[in-house]
Motif scaffolding. Structure first.
Motif, short mmCIF file in Angstrom:
data_model
loop_
_atom_site.label_atom_id
_atom_site.label_comp_id
_atom_site.label_asym_id
_atom_site.label_seq_id
_atom_site.Cartn_x
_atom_site.Cartn_y
_atom_site.Cartn_z
N GLN A 1 -2.42 -12.25 0.49
CA GLN A 1 -3.28 -13.54 0.64
C GLN A 1 -2.84 -14.73 0.47
OE1 GLN A 1 -5.59 -11.44 2.19
NE2 GLN A 1 -5.88 -9.91 1.32
N LEU B 1 -8.04 -15.07 3.20
CA LEU B 1 -7.46 -14.28 4.07
C LEU B 1 -6.47 -14.24 5.09
CD1 LEU B 1 -10.70 -12.38 4.64
CD2 LEU B 1 -8.83 -11.39 2.52
N LYS C 1 0.57 -1.22 -0.08
CA LYS C 1 0.11 -0.04 -0.06
C LYS C 1 1.26 0.98 0.44
CE LYS C 1 -3.97 -2.05 2.53
NZ LYS C 1 -4.85 -2.51 4.14
N TRP D 1 0.76 -3.58 4.27
CA TRP D 1 0.18 -4.69 2.70
C TRP D 1 -1.20 -5.47 3.44
CZ3 TRP D 1 2.10 -6.58 7.38
CH2 TRP D 1 3.24 -6.89 7.76
N ASP D 2 -1.70 -5.48 2.16
CA ASP D 2 -2.51 -7.40 2.38
C ASP D 2 -1.55 -7.97 2.10
OD1 ASP D 2 -4.38 -5.85 3.33
OD2 ASP D 2 -5.63 -5.43 1.97
N THR E 1 -2.80 -8.88 7.32
CA THR E 1 -3.14 -7.00 6.76
C THR E 1 -2.56 -6.50 8.38
OG1 THR E 1 -4.86 -5.50 6.48
CG2 THR E 1 -5.36 -6.96 8.25
N GLU E 2 -1.73 -4.88 7.72
CA GLU E 2 -1.41 -4.02 9.02
C GLU E 2 -1.73 -3.72 10.02
OE1 GLU E 2 -4.63 -1.67 6.65
OE2 GLU E 2 -2.97 -3.21 5.61
#
Length: 254
Positions: free
Chosen positions: A89, A98, A79, A86-87, A101-102
């Motif tokens: 997966q 999933l 991001k 980041w995400d 995530t941050e």
């Protein structure tokens, strides 16, 4: 004969108007004409920018940029140009999952990660790897939404999101502006969590709008309001610009 034609016409109207009726999970979009329910979609290809583009480009828009990187077992939506947050997966031949995530955008040692004592880091399937079209199409439910909130690589507390239901909707046609073409065909993953044991009354809904060859082109969050309907989105990001530049994800803890 005349009566039969009238009945047939009424049935067509009902079919055309009933796609999203009375379903609060449905995206408020126009469906693509004559969807083929037998069609399957490689969700990895829809969730990530096409490799020949992502090697040198990324998406930008109304908020943060989005850099796509795919490896043999996971993919990153990074991001910022710093390589985090980041995400992240995971994927295999069965599902997209999933995972990470941050937490603190300024510190890559902090993050949230799905991780279950019984299923490990594969406890929250996001969508089938090959999903069906529909309104909705493929649906995945999970009661094990255990995740960790990390203040550093090894220090964390454990939480859960209650029951979770993820659905693939579409295809739709969306016009999102920027450099994206009008009437872009999209698939939408509806991610509803903090649901009750019947997978109803889900307090939160996120939508991930996907399009080829770009990957993620829109994201939004909604909270459940009164009467079982969702409030207008309280957070929306549109990724509608294709921009030069790529970054390597910074992953200190994994």
């Amino acid at each position: 004969m005349k009566y039969s034609l009238i009945v047939f016409a009424l049935l067509l109207v009902l079919i055309g108007c009933g796609t999203n009726a009375n379903n609060s999970a449905a995206p408020h979009l126009s469906a693509t004409a004559n969807p083929n329910a037998a069609t399957t979609y490689d969700m990895l290809a829809w969730m990530t920018m096409r490799p020949e583009m992502s090697a040198t480009h990324h998406m930008a828009g109304t908020a943060n940029p989005l850099y796509t990187r795919v490896t043999s077992s996971r993919f990153f939506w990074t991001k910022t140009a710093n390589g985090y947050p980041w995400d992240i997966q995971l994927y295999d031949k069965n599902y997209i999952y999933l995972w990470v995530t941050e937490l603190n955008w300024q510190d890559p040692h902090t993050f949230k990660a799905f991780n279950s004592p019984t299923l490990g880091k594969f406890n929250l399937p996001f969508a089938p790897r090959f999903a069906k079209a529909g309104y909705p199409g493929s649906s995945v439910k999970t009661s094990d939404s255990t995740y960790e909130i990390h203040s550093d690589c090894n220090t964390f507390v454990t939480k859960n999101l209650g029951h979770v239901i993820n659905e693939v909707w579409g295809p739709y046609q969306e016009t999102l502006g920027g450099q994206l073409p009008a009437n872009l065909q999209t698939l939408v993953i509806s991610y509803r969590y903090t649901c009750d044991a019947t997978y109803s009354n889900c307090a939160n809904k996120e939508e991930f709008h996907l399009a080829q060859p770009y990957g993620l082109v829109k994201w939004q969050h909604q909270s459940l309001g009164t009467g079982g309907t969702y409030n207008p989105p309280d957070n929306v990001t549109v990724f509608n610009q294709v921009v030069s530049g790529q970054v390597s994800p910074v992953t200190t803890c994994f």
